[in-house]
Design an enzyme around this catalytic site. Structure first.
Site, PDB file in Angstrom:
ATOM      1  N   GLU A   1      96.374  87.360  52.726  1.00 24.88           N
ATOM      2  CA  GLU A   1      95.979  85.688  53.223  1.00 24.88           C
ATOM      3  C   GLU A   1      95.794  86.296  54.358  1.00 24.88           C
ATOM      4  OE1 GLU A   1     100.101  83.443  52.923  1.00 24.88           O
ATOM      5  OE2 GLU A   1     100.261  83.825  50.653  1.00 24.88           O
TER       6      GLU A   1
ATOM      7  N   LYS B   1     104.986  74.140  46.322  1.00 27.19           N
ATOM      8  CA  LYS B   1     103.990  74.717  45.695  1.00 27.19           C
ATOM      9  C   LYS B   1     103.726  74.263  43.401  1.00 27.19           C
ATOM     10  CE  LYS B   1     104.816  79.264  47.957  1.00 27.19           C
ATOM     11  NZ  LYS B   1     105.824  80.701  47.915  1.00 27.19           N
TER      12      LYS B   1
HETATM   13  P1  PGA Z   1     103.181  84.763  47.245  1.00 29.14           P
HETATM   14  O1  PGA Z   1     103.427  84.356  48.746  1.00 29.14           O
HETATM   15  O2  PGA Z   1     102.087  83.017  46.655  1.00 29.14           O
HETATM   16  O3  PGA Z   1     103.276  85.457  46.733  1.00 29.14           O
HETATM   17  O4  PGA Z   1     104.739  84.493  46.534  1.00 29.14           O
HETATM   18  C1  PGA Z   1     103.496  82.818  48.824  1.00 29.14           C
HETATM   19  C2  PGA Z   1     104.692  83.026  50.295  1.00 29.14           C
HETATM   20  O5  PGA Z   1     106.207  83.901  50.376  1.00 29.14           O
HETATM   21  O6  PGA Z   1     105.397  81.894  50.733  1.00 29.14           O
HETATM   22 ZN    ZN Z   2     107.119  82.402  51.747  1.00 33.08          ZN
END
Ligand code: PGA
Ligand code: ZN
Length: 430
Positions: free
Chosen positions: A206, A338
């Site tokens: 990221e 998400k």
């Molecule tokens: P991921 O990680 O998108 O790889 O699941 C992001 C998070 O854990 O917040």
């Molecule tokens: Zn997370």
């Protein structure tokens, strides 16, 4: 005029170079909406699955099956529907695949379509997306407080350190732009420290610095030094936030710290993290215990829930029912939102509402696999949830989201920035 006329889809590529699903919805009057599915690497076992083709090509990650689901199943079902009736469109998609993990259509197919419909609805009404979202859901828009990664670890950095995200928030900033400016100074100060130690080794998934450290604690100490080098006093304008992502290194209440070659039971992990909360100005902590450790999460919340934001990501997987259950068990006090974890905009907003009803905070979040899609900047602003987590302060799939917030702040007459407000005071006023 607002009826869906065509639904197109294509394979595009995400920030890790993997295939993903893009959907374009066109309405009768020509209004267009586009959505691109992101992809997680540290995924919860209860989240919607991305449909991948498997096999030898493209690391088994091609999405032809998901694209076929859009073309042959989703598109005919939503043809002619009113794009401004997001709930009805999402319900039609869900009716095709009521399975809890959406493994028949693929969460990547449903999320790209749902986001494309949302954009088309905003376009046909001639509104910026954040305003359209606020009108649709009766929410009060506000520019979110950014939560920005300085070091990446865990599954995003070859498990170099156990903790996945070492982040900062600047709740003491007067506006979004200032929060970014302060974070920039911290990010590059951290890079300078690593360079001086001969430890600079690129970035994690990221965009945060690759954590070439000997322990989780050394990473935390370096973050503190970076905050100070940037001219800030840790715990004043700037606070630390961690994503432990404990499901990645623990199962059945037993956690394995790889770097230190140590196994900890739930209570020992809680004690270790509690020590960090005492030693460092940490205002928020995500997934401190594993997704299967309900007792641990409730105990952690009992001990620390009054002084720190405890965020469920893998633990709650953007699921309204799990948020309500957690509220009953008094586990966590905030949820990560998400959209692709649950599969549609409507379900993500349901989760946001369930959080609101439970008195839980909500943080809209990107995935580790991202694209130029900036829907989440608008979602965080439109819902007025108060916080946005997008990853680090480099790489355009991250910067696109931060930059979009700057544009929104300008267009909305700066909006209401919650960073310095009462929400922040409750986090670290312990
Ligand atoms: P991921 O990680 O998108 O790889 O699941 C992001 C998070 O854990 O917040
Ligand atoms: Zn997370």
């Amino acid at each position: 005029m607002t009826a869906i006329a065509t639904t197109l889809c294509r394979r595009v590529w995400d920030s890790r170079g993997h295939p993903t699903v893009e959907v374009e919805v066109t309405l009768e009057n020509g209004a267009l909406g586009r959505g691109i599915a992101p992809a997680g690497a540290s995924r919860g076992t209860r989240e919607a699955v991305d449909l991948r083709d498997g096999g030898d090509r493209l690391q088994g990650k091609d999405v032809q099956g998901a694209l076929a689901a859009v073309r042959s199943r989703i598109a005919p079902a939503i043809l002619g529907m009113d794009a401004t009736d997001q709930q009805a469109v999402d319900a039609a998609i869900l009716a095709l695949d009521p399975s809890p993990l959406k493994d028949s259509l693929g969460g990547n197919a449903t999320v790209a379509t749902s986001m494309a419909v949302l954009h088309a609805g905003a376009a046909v009404q001639g509104k910026p997306l954040w305003r359209y979202i606020a009108d649709l859901y009766g929410t009060t828009p506000s520019i979110p407080l950014p939560e920005i990664q300085i070091f990446g670890g865990g599954a995003h950095a070859g498990r170099r350190v156990d903790v996945q995200d070492f982040m900062v928030m600047v709740p003491g900033a007067t506006d979004f732009s200032e929060a970014l400016e302060v974070t920039n100074e911290i990010y590059f100060a951290a890079g300078d420290i690593m360079a001086r130690k001969g430890r600079l080794a690129g970035v994690a998934d990221e965009g945060g610095w690759w954590p070439a450290f000997d322990s989780n604690e050394e990473t935390l100490e370096t973050l503190i030094t970076a905050i100070e080098l940037a001219g800030e006093k840790p715990g004043e304008r700037v606070v630390i936030s961690l994503d432990i992502a404990a499901s990645e290194f623990g199962k059945g209440g037993l956690y394995r710290l790889a770097l230190e070659d140590r196994e900890l039971e739930s209570n020992a992990l809680i004690e270790m993290l509690g020590g960090w909360l005492d030693a460092y100005p940490i205002a928020a902590i995500e997934d401190p215990l594993g997704e299967d450790d309900a007792d641990g999460m409730a105990e952690f919340t009992r001990q620390f829930g009054n002084r720190v934001q405890i965020i469920g990501d893998d633990y709650l997987v953007t699921n309204a029912r799990l948020v309500r259950e957690a509220a009953q068990e008094k586990a966590c006090n905030a949820v990560l939102v998400k959209v692709n974890q649950v599969g549609t905009i409507t379900e993500a907003v349901d989760t946001f509402r369930a959080a609101d009803e439970a008195g839980y905070g909500a943080i809209v979040s990107a995935r580790s696999g991202e694209t130029e899609d900036v829907t989440i900047s608008h979602l965080a602003t439109g819902l007025g949830c108060g916080q946005l987590k997008v990853g680090s302060f480099t790489r355009s799939e991250r910067m696109a989201k931060w930059n979009e917030c700057l544009r929104i702040a300008e267009a909305s007459g700066s909006g209401v920035f919650v960073g310095g407000g009462p929400l922040a005071a409750t986090w670290w006023g312990a």
